[in-house]
Design an enzyme around this catalytic site. Structure first.
Site, PDB file in Angstrom:
ATOM      1  N   GLY A 132       0.838  -1.190   0.000  1.00  0.00           N
ATOM      2  CA  GLY A 132       0.000   0.000   0.000  1.00  0.00           C
ATOM      3  C   GLY A 132       0.872   1.240   0.000  1.00  0.00           C
ATOM      4  N   CYS A 155       5.285  -6.187   1.340  1.00  0.00           N
ATOM      5  CA  CYS A 155       5.659  -4.760   1.301  1.00  0.00           C
ATOM      6  C   CYS A 155       5.067  -4.014   2.513  1.00  0.00           C
ATOM      7  CB  CYS A 155       5.243  -4.145  -0.036  1.00  0.00           C
ATOM      8  SG  CYS A 155       6.030  -2.568  -0.348  1.00  0.00           S
ATOM      9  N   TYR A 156       4.065  -3.153   2.320  1.00  0.00           N
ATOM     10  CA  TYR A 156       3.473  -2.462   3.472  1.00  0.00           C
ATOM     11  C   TYR A 156       2.942  -3.477   4.482  1.00  0.00           C
ATOM     12  CZ  TYR A 156       0.299   0.578   6.125  1.00  0.00           C
ATOM     13  OH  TYR A 156      -0.352   1.248   7.122  1.00  0.00           O
ATOM     14  N   ASP A 212     -21.204  -8.866 -18.273  1.00  0.00           N
ATOM     15  CA  ASP A 212     -21.364  -8.913 -16.815  1.00  0.00           C
ATOM     16  C   ASP A 212     -22.834  -8.958 -16.399  1.00  0.00           C
ATOM     17  OD1 ASP A 212     -18.686  -8.500 -17.049  1.00  0.00           O
ATOM     18  OD2 ASP A 212     -18.701  -6.448 -16.286  1.00  0.00           O
TER      19      ASP A 212
END
Ligand code: XMP
Length: 511
Positions: free
Chosen positions: A50, A80-81, A225
């Site tokens: 993030g 990571c974050y 969709d």
């Protein structure tokens, strides 16, 4: 079975994490830091990357519901974050390091651990961080260091807690797939048995349980969709579902007849077709500005849909074909657990004040998965393979004023172009092809007479996500055939041009 819950902290790569787990046939669910997911059959947790710094007081934290998971030794992987959050949570130190790392970075592993099982000692990974883990919490050990001596990976020596400073979900990371499969199968002990078929069956049951004996409505446009969502919901609740197909008059030629007919005939869907062509044309009269056209069409659609829903007694539930990327986009990282009503893909936004309870059976699927789900539900290829079509439809391909005559000409030309491409096997090869009616006239000669006719542009592009696109290298003889057919069959058209601009700098649509 067993699912992986992924907490999204706003990394641009979170979707790739979900995708990697699905590709390994393990079901994953992406949640925000503020949501309350169902943890019943959780096998593992992944904390994404993030854009935040853990020492920013407003930065999102590890949710409270993670604590009992740690106690139960549910495996956790921080990326990571996510790694930095785990470090802070367990008492380590995160801060700006002597260097930031962006892009490809060689790392070297230290010792053995199951996350790196079967992986070379030296490998190149994809980094994207300013902060780094400077001191590990008690009980943690380093398992890889970067070329800059920054901790690239660490793990808890007793508990199944792992951290990666780099992004294994990005294809530039060597052995990324192996890292995921190690985490899923060696550490979380997931079984690779998730299939779309199971997913469909579960969602069908969920729909039944949620809606019970009440009624639901859905807007169907004939796009992939909304069709897949409608067919799935129809299988779940049958005649309790009413589909609403708003005929704006701005669809491709004959779609107002073909799409409803197909949905009724193939699936027995209870479908109401609202002929709102006059309303749309009247509201668009005299409007030439593209954004104004979009706004008018979006609003008109809402009013038409609303009044139709009222006509059928305002069913409490609205089924929407929202897909995974829409959920993430509309919820936002710190979305407070509420999923906004998605901007209706095809029409520009259903209003917040519609008092529907929203049900989104496809919210965890990617576009290609939705297409595969559609095939499992026996939705004809004719629908599943359709080119994308903008909600405002022909209005933004009719440059200048939108009149019934101009729309008629454009629809004719468009149909001839697509039919020609189809006959030569090219319609299926390109991402999107269509015609544009220009607000110009041009001089020509027809039957020894001076002619002064409309100019149309043909556009066909190749793309994978519509973010960038290149013009399709359609062979000349096919373009020639299309142009001759158009000139011969549509009297009002005097000139055909082919658009050879890429996106960027152009966009796919002309307006
Ligand atoms: P552009 O023109 O932005 O188009 O390169 C990218 C893709 O999006 C479609 N498009 C729209 N779809 N409402 C939609 O639902 C819109 O207002 C709209 N404008 C563009 C376009 O057809 C292409 O596939």
């Amino acid at each position: 079975m067993g699912k992986i819950v992924i907490v999204d902290y706003g990394s641009q790569y979170t979707q790739l994490i979900a995708r990697k787990t699905r590709d390994l046939r393990v079901f994953s669910e992406v949640v925000t830091a503020t949501s309350q997911p169902n943890l019943e059959d959780i096998s593992g947790l992944i904390l994404s990357g993030g854009p935040f710094s853990v020492y920013d007081p407003r930065a999102p934290r590890i949710p409270d519901w993670v604590k009992p998971l740690i106690e139960k030794e549910v495996p956790i992987l921080g990326i990571c974050y996510g790694f930095q959050l785990l470090t802070q949570y367990f008492g380590g130190r995160v801060d700006r390091a002597h260097s930031s790392e962006y892009g490809r970075m060689p790392i070297v592993r230290q010792g053995e651990n199951p996350l790196f099982d079967g992986i070379d000692r030296s490998l190149t990974v994809w980094m994207s961080h300013g902060d780094s883990v400077l001191e590990l919490p008690p009980g943690f050990a380093i398992c890889a260091l970067s070329e800059n001596e920054i901790i690239a990976s660490a793990f808890h020596v007793k508990d199944p807690i792992y951290g990666l400073q780099f992004h294994p979900e990005v294809n530039h990371t060597e052995f990324g797939d192996r890292i995921f499969s190690n985490f899923l199968f060696k550490i979380c002990r997931c079984t690779p048995d998730w299939t779309l078929k199971d997913f469909i069956a579960i969602e069908r049951e969920n729909l039944r349980a949620t809606i019970g004996t009440q009624r639901a409505v859905c807007a169907v446009s004939g796009g992939v969709d909304s069709t897949v969502a409608a067919v799935l919901a129809h299988q779940a609740i049958g005649s309790q579902l009413t589909g609403v197909f708003v005929d704006t008059g701005l669809l491709r030629k004959n779609e107002d007849a073909v799409v409803p007919d197909l949905l009724r005939r193939s699936f027995g869907l209870n479908l109401r077709v609202v002929n709102a062509r006059e309303t749309f044309l009247a509201r668009l009269a005299g409007v030439v500005d593209p954004e104004e056209k979009r706004k008018i069409i979006g609003e008109t659609f809402i009013r038409v849909f609303e009044s139709e829903a009222r006509e059928i007694g305002s069913p409490p539930f609205l089924i929407q074909g929202t897909i995974y990327s829409d959920v993430i986009e509309s919820a936002g990282t710190l979305g407070g657990g509420t999923i906004k009503i998605k901007t209706h893909h095809n029409v520009g936004g259903l209003p917040q004040d519609m008092r529907f309870k929203i049900v989104e059976p496809l919210r965890f699927l990617f576009k290609d998965e939705v297409r595969r789900a559609g095939a499992i539900l026996n939705i004809p290829e004719q629908i599943l393979a359709r080119h994308p079509f903008p909600g405002p439809g022909m209005a933004i391909r009719c440059l200048g004023e939108v009149t019934s005559d101009r729309v008629r000409i454009l629809k004719e030309v468009d149909a001839i172009f697509l039919q020609t491409l189809h006959e030569f096997g090219w319609k299926e090869k390109v991402w999107q092809a269509f015609a544009v009616l220009l607000p110009l006239k041009s001089v020509g000669v027809a039957g020894d007479q001076r002619a002064y006719g409309n100019v149309v542009a043909l556009r066909s592009v190749d793309s994978s996500d519509a973010m960038t696109a290149d013009w399709s290298r359609i062979p000349y003889h096919i373009l020639d055939e299309a142009a001759r057919r158009i000139i011969n069959r549509v009297a009002e058209v005097g000139r055909v041009v082919y658009d050879i601009t890429a996106k960027p700098p152009a966009t796919i649509e002309w307006e």
